[in-house]
Design an enzyme around this catalytic site. Structure first.
Site, PDB file in Angstrom:
ATOM      1  N   HIS A   1      15.529 -38.712  21.325  1.00  0.00           N
ATOM      2  CA  HIS A   1      16.837 -39.126  20.831  1.00  0.00           C
ATOM      3  C   HIS A   1      17.412 -40.229  21.718  1.00  0.00           C
ATOM      4  O   HIS A   1      17.082 -40.338  22.902  1.00  0.00           O
ATOM      5  CB  HIS A   1      17.775 -37.918  20.815  1.00  0.00           C
TER       6      HIS A   1
ATOM      7  N   ASP B   1      14.020 -31.148  24.583  1.00  0.00           N
ATOM      8  CA  ASP B   1      15.190 -31.453  23.759  1.00  0.00           C
ATOM      9  C   ASP B   1      15.080 -30.620  22.481  1.00  0.00           C
ATOM     10  O   ASP B   1      14.338 -30.957  21.557  1.00  0.00           O
ATOM     11  CB  ASP B   1      15.239 -32.947  23.433  1.00  0.00           C
TER      12      ASP B   1
ATOM     13  N   LYS C   1      24.110 -27.207  15.013  1.00  0.00           N
ATOM     14  CA  LYS C   1      23.275 -27.716  13.931  1.00  0.00           C
ATOM     15  C   LYS C   1      22.903 -26.612  12.938  1.00  0.00           C
ATOM     16  O   LYS C   1      23.176 -26.717  11.748  1.00  0.00           O
ATOM     17  CB  LYS C   1      22.033 -28.400  14.489  1.00  0.00           C
TER      18      LYS C   1
END
Length: 664
Positions: free
Chosen positions: A200, A293, A331
């Site tokens: 990201h 991540d 999320k």
């Protein structure tokens, strides 16, 4: 919060002062109950027995020795105090005192908002509870978010226990900030960081731009379907990695552990998960720490088929790297937007020189954390952990995987051209990810995430996915991500099965309208704001126009090149140095067609997935110039279907022409 007593029919609902009452027959969800007072038959209901066993919900049975109301209310009050985790309980107690405060925040429990029509409506929109819990940060009984004292520490310890970490930090500005915290704690200027090219943008910004570390990239694959995930075969070869490290720092490349930190995209937005243990077996010995991540994951410990893949499930020894995991709790888990957490597992290297101490790590945390935290966000992180504790997480996520299976089956049944990416997952084992076309990937590392429903729109017909997702949005559905020929839906423990059936039926309706040559403006009412562009056009013709643009600009090949081939990432100077020039005003804005072989001052980031396809300090390739010019053409001809790209700018006085910042 006022307790709720659930009563069987026929039991008096009056004279229960200080509590709410609800009839058993009208109960929607036992989670809202504080105590049950039921007739013997109702008490035998399986759902009652389950709620009592799972949550310790107080149950009283009416009969000859009917319990006193005082006893029922006392049990309900005790349950209300017990069911909340420590920080949320402390905030609830503080709010219940209703004492006047002379400290920030200035809205004073929402009272100030009532003095203006806009403020009044804002308070009504959010509800009064949001403002009540936005209490002063100067209240010592609530602990301290920066020094992790009192109930704050208890909340983070709860999350660490639930997820299997040594320590956990709650982060209130998303995983973008969580990744920068980790980079700030581990990396100094000139350190080598081993990182996915498809990390990201926050990893690039934190590790390279802000900290000044030097990147050795791991080569990822974007396959022929546009799916992001997987390491190119040979990407993890130690000899190759040391050779690349030597180009940046020969001395470090010869050290046993050349990399201070590796940053691995544990999960991609396209639903590809890395087996953390298998990856550590290949590169762990080269790194002091590995950051996984997990912004797009986090729930894998609670899904039996995925649990063994979790970084926090890996067996660690004194020779293992320290483990860090960042997760976006908002999320697919139950946090409010912007909530994230960092898990740290490094007690196995606590006495070694490479250990990052708690003091150093928290110093980095405080560089990025606000001194005015939102307690509502913090509480949602704690509540998420509490909801997953003691086996509850497995029960929650079983529903999510069942929902995924139902949606998969319904789409296969109702659709001919739109198809699920993967075969349905087996209950106890993850499905290996198999790329389509292009280079092979490292074996035994990559698996499909059943909680991300990815659908392909190119098969017997080539249907641009943006047309499908526009159709869905026009009918009240909101997909997560749209690529050229695939789109993604996120499934969670609260995914409504009836809603998923309606969504599958909606996709079936789209295919029917496509075959019936339906007019665009009838099928996609959101385009009626610009009727001239689509008047008289059918859905099939719209597909043909977008397909022609994609073919003309070779978007498939260029997308694969810019996200997969690290040999196209020609570095001229470090991202840190390039950003310093940009900040000092030494960059110039030029049309993208003039960017070939020039040095980028700014990263270019298609969003989603939020991955840099060129970092500051790298030279523009022909593939990237062609890709951005394709987006430029789509934006000019079909703005409603154009992908969003950060780091490109419309040139002043030249509508529809993109410019980028370059360096000499």
């Amino acid at each position: 919060m006022m307790p709720t007593i659930v009563l069987s029919a026929g039991l008096a609902k009056d004279d229960w002062d200080g509590v709410e009452t609800l009839e058993f027959s009208s109960l929607d969800n036992f989670a809202q109950a504080s105590a049950l007072l039921l007739a013997p038959d109702d008490a035998q209901d399986p759902s009652v027995q389950l709620a009592v066993a799972r949550w310790g919900l107080p149950l009283f049975i009416s009969g000859k020795n009917i319990p006193s109301k005082a006893a029922v209310i006392a049990a309900a009050m005790a349950y209300e105090r017990r069911v909340l985790p420590p920080f949320t309980r402390a905030v609830s107690a503080f709010v219940a005192q209703r004492r006047p405060t002379y400290a920030c925040p200035g809205h004073q429990g929402g009272g100030c908002l009532e003095r203006h029509p806009a403020g009044w409506r804002f308070r009504q929109l959010l509800g009064p509870g949001v403002f009540k819990v936005d209490v002063p940060h100067a209240a010592p009984e609530l602990g301290d978010v920066l020094s992790h004292e009192g109930p704050v520490r208890e909340a983070e310890q709860l999350a660490a226990k639930v997820f299997g970490a040594d320590d956990t930090w709650f982060v209130l500005n998303g995983t973008s900030t969580a990744n920068k915290v980790v980079a700030s704690a581990l990396l100094a200027a000139g350190d080598l960081v081993l990182m996915d090219r498809n990390n990201h943008k926050s990893v690039f910004l934190g590790a390279l731009v802000q900290c000044g570390a030097l990147a050795v990239y791991l080569e990822n694959v974007r396959d022929g379907r546009g799916i992001l995930g997987g390491y190119r075969a040979g990407a993890l070869d130690e000899g190759r990695l040391r050779e690349r490290a030597a180009r940046l720092c020969p001395q470090r490349a010869r050290q046993p552990r050349p990399f201070r930190l590796a940053v691995v995209q544990q999960a991609t937005c396209d639903g590809v998960l890395v087996d953390a243990s298998a990856l550590l077996a290949r590169i762990g010995h080269l790194c002091d720490y590995v950051l996984f991540d997990g912004a797009w994951a986090g729930y894998e410990p609670f899904v039996p088929a995925l649990a063994s893949l979790s970084p926090l499930a890996a067996l660690l020894t004194a020779e293992s790297p320290g483990i860090l995991v960042t997760q976006s709790v908002h999320k697919q888990m139950s946090g409010l937007s912007q909530t994230s957490q960092i898990h740290k597992k490094d007690r196995h290297i606590q006495q070694q020189a490479r250990n990052c101490s708690t003091a150093v790590f928290n110093g980095a945390f405080m560089q990025h954390a606000s001194t005015s935290p939102s307690y509502a966000l913090f509480m949602s992180l704690e509540i998420n952990a509490a909801m997953l504790a003691e086996g509850e997480g497995q029960r929650h996520w079983q529903h999510a995987t069942e929902a995924a299976r139902l949606l998969d089956d319904e789409v296969r049944r109702q659709c001919r051209f739109i198809s699920p990416l993967n075969a349905p997952m087996q209950q106890e084992s993850a499905t290996p990810y198999q790329p389509q076309g292009g280079p092979g990937i490292e074996a035994g590392l990559h698996y499909g995430d059943p909680c991300k429903a990815v659908f392909m729109t190119r098969g017997e017909l080539a249907i641009p996915a943006c047309i499908v997702t526009t159709f869905l949005r026009d009918r009240g559905f909101t997909p997560e991500k749209t690529d050229f020929y695939n789109f993604t839906l996120l499934l969670t423990p609260s995914s409504d099965l009836a809603g998923l059936r309606r969504l599958a039926a909606c996709l079936g309706d789209f295919e029917r309208l496509l075959l019936e040559q339906a007019p665009v403006l009838g099928a996609l009412p959101s385009l009626r704001a610009e009727p001239g562009a689509y008047a008289g056009m059918t859905l099939i013709e719209l597909c043909e126009q977008l397909n022609a643009l994609y073919v003309e600009h070779q978007v498939d090949q260029r997308q694969s090149d810019i996200f997969s081939a690290i040999d196209l990432a020609i570095s001229d100077r470090s991202p840190h140095a390039a950003n310093q020039q940009f900040v000092r005003g030494q960059a110039w804005l030029a049309p993208v067609e003039q960017a070939l072989d020039k040095v980028a001052a700014e990263g270019v980031i298609p969003y989603p997935p939020g991955i840099m396809c060129i970092a500051p300090g790298e030279r523009w390739s022909a593939a990237l110039v062609g890709y951005v010019r394709a987006i430029e053409a789509i934006t000019r001809l079909h703005p409603a279907f154009a992908p969003h790209v950060q780091g490109v700018h419309e040139l002043p006085g030249a509508p529809g022409v993109f410019g980028v910042y370059l360096l000499d």
